[in-house]
Design a protein around this motif. Structure first.
Motif, mmCIF file in Angstrom:
data_model
loop_
_atom_site.group_PDB
_atom_site.id
_atom_site.type_symbol
_atom_site.label_atom_id
_atom_site.label_comp_id
_atom_site.label_asym_id
_atom_site.label_seq_id
_atom_site.Cartn_x
_atom_site.Cartn_y
_atom_site.Cartn_z
ATOM 1 N N UNK A 54 0.596 -20.097 2.176
ATOM 2 C CA UNK A 54 0.199 -18.886 2.884
ATOM 3 C C UNK A 54 -1.271 -18.601 2.644
ATOM 4 N N UNK A 55 -1.845 -17.801 3.533
ATOM 5 C CA UNK A 55 -3.233 -17.411 3.377
ATOM 6 C C UNK A 55 -3.407 -16.605 2.101
ATOM 7 N N UNK A 56 -4.517 -16.777 1.399
ATOM 8 C CA UNK A 56 -4.784 -15.904 0.267
ATOM 9 C C UNK A 56 -5.008 -14.486 0.767
ATOM 10 N N UNK A 57 -4.714 -13.515 -0.048
ATOM 11 C CA UNK A 57 -4.878 -12.117 0.333
ATOM 12 C C UNK A 57 -3.831 -11.255 -0.328
ATOM 13 N N UNK A 58 -3.689 -10.037 0.167
ATOM 14 C CA UNK A 58 -2.741 -9.071 -0.365
ATOM 15 C C UNK A 58 -1.485 -9.055 0.485
ATOM 16 N N UNK A 59 -0.320 -8.975 -0.166
ATOM 17 C CA UNK A 59 0.955 -8.887 0.523
ATOM 18 C C UNK A 59 1.709 -7.680 -0.029
ATOM 19 N N UNK A 60 2.308 -6.900 0.872
ATOM 20 C CA UNK A 60 3.076 -5.727 0.480
ATOM 21 C C UNK A 60 4.525 -5.975 0.895
ATOM 22 N N UNK A 61 5.421 -6.096 -0.092
ATOM 23 C CA UNK A 61 6.844 -6.271 0.156
ATOM 24 C C UNK A 61 7.491 -4.892 0.099
ATOM 25 N N UNK A 62 8.318 -4.574 1.085
ATOM 26 C CA UNK A 62 8.889 -3.233 1.207
ATOM 27 C C UNK A 62 10.412 -3.322 1.291
ATOM 28 N N UNK A 63 11.085 -2.433 0.577
ATOM 29 C CA UNK A 63 12.531 -2.302 0.716
ATOM 30 C C UNK A 63 12.863 -0.815 0.834
ATOM 31 N N UNK A 64 13.821 -0.480 1.675
ATOM 32 C CA UNK A 64 14.197 0.917 1.933
ATOM 33 C C UNK A 64 15.478 1.269 1.184
ATOM 34 N N UNK A 65 15.653 2.572 0.893
ATOM 35 C CA UNK A 65 16.878 3.062 0.270
ATOM 36 C C UNK A 65 17.112 4.498 0.725
ATOM 37 N N UNK A 66 18.361 4.922 0.715
ATOM 38 C CA UNK A 66 18.711 6.291 1.106
ATOM 39 C C UNK A 66 18.710 7.197 -0.122
ATOM 40 N N UNK A 67 18.106 8.382 0.024
ATOM 41 C CA UNK A 67 18.126 9.390 -1.033
ATOM 42 C C UNK A 67 19.244 10.372 -0.689
#
Length: 167
Positions: A54-67
């Motif tokens: 993959x390209x170098x750089x920043x990656x943001x992994x996101x996961x959702x949850x119910x409150x």
């Protein structure tokens, strides 16, 4: 899903102040290469689809949850979370946010430093305020160091997650 963000030598993204409204990149399982900590039935490696490089750089992994809905006079909760993660190349920050009825909260669960942690688990624990009856998001910000193409990925295992009402 990971969101590629910026070049490898740019400042890290902050999901508390930046909008990740553009299309995310789907993830795929990373191969069980000999240098990776092998899958254990509790979690597996994920990477941006189209890898293994993959390209170098920043990656943001996101996961959702119910409150859960607010009850007994409480409006917000403290989310308490702990676990461990593996990352290629460098972990940066874990954020938590929640959004409900036009109100938003966002905070930091942990900040990390180091590189090439794909072979050793890094523990994390923290807490942050989230709004009742909302959707919450955990953001794992990862730096894929450059300047050349190379693998990037994330693996997370939660050991404890619970809500405490705030009165």
């Amino acid at each position: 899903m990971p969101y590629p963000y910026g070049s490898y030598n740019s400042a890290p993204p902050d999901p508390c102040i930046e909008d990740f409204g553009y299309l995310p990149v789907p993830v795929s399982a990373v191969s069980s290469a000999a240098w990776l900590n092998p899958d254990d039935g509790k979690s597996q490696w994920i990477e941006p689809a189209g890898g293994p490089s993959n390209l170098p750089g920043w990656y943001v992994y996101v996961t959702a949850f119910a409150v859960p809905p607010a009850f007994d006079g409480s409006g917000d909760y403290t989310l308490n979370v702990s676990g461990k993660f593996l990352v290629d190349d460098s972990p940066d920050t874990i954020y938590v946010s929640s959004h409900s009825a036009g109100l938003s909260t966002c905070g930091t669960i942990g900040t990390f430093s180091g590189t090439s942690l794909w072979a050793a688990w890094t523990p994390f624990q923290g807490s942050a305020t989230v709004g009742g009856s909302s959707i919450g998001f955990l953001y794992f910000v990862v730096h894929n160091t450059g300047p050349d193409l190379n693998p990037t990925g994330l693996r997370v295992e939660f050991t404890s997650t619970y809500f405490t009402p705030i009165y």
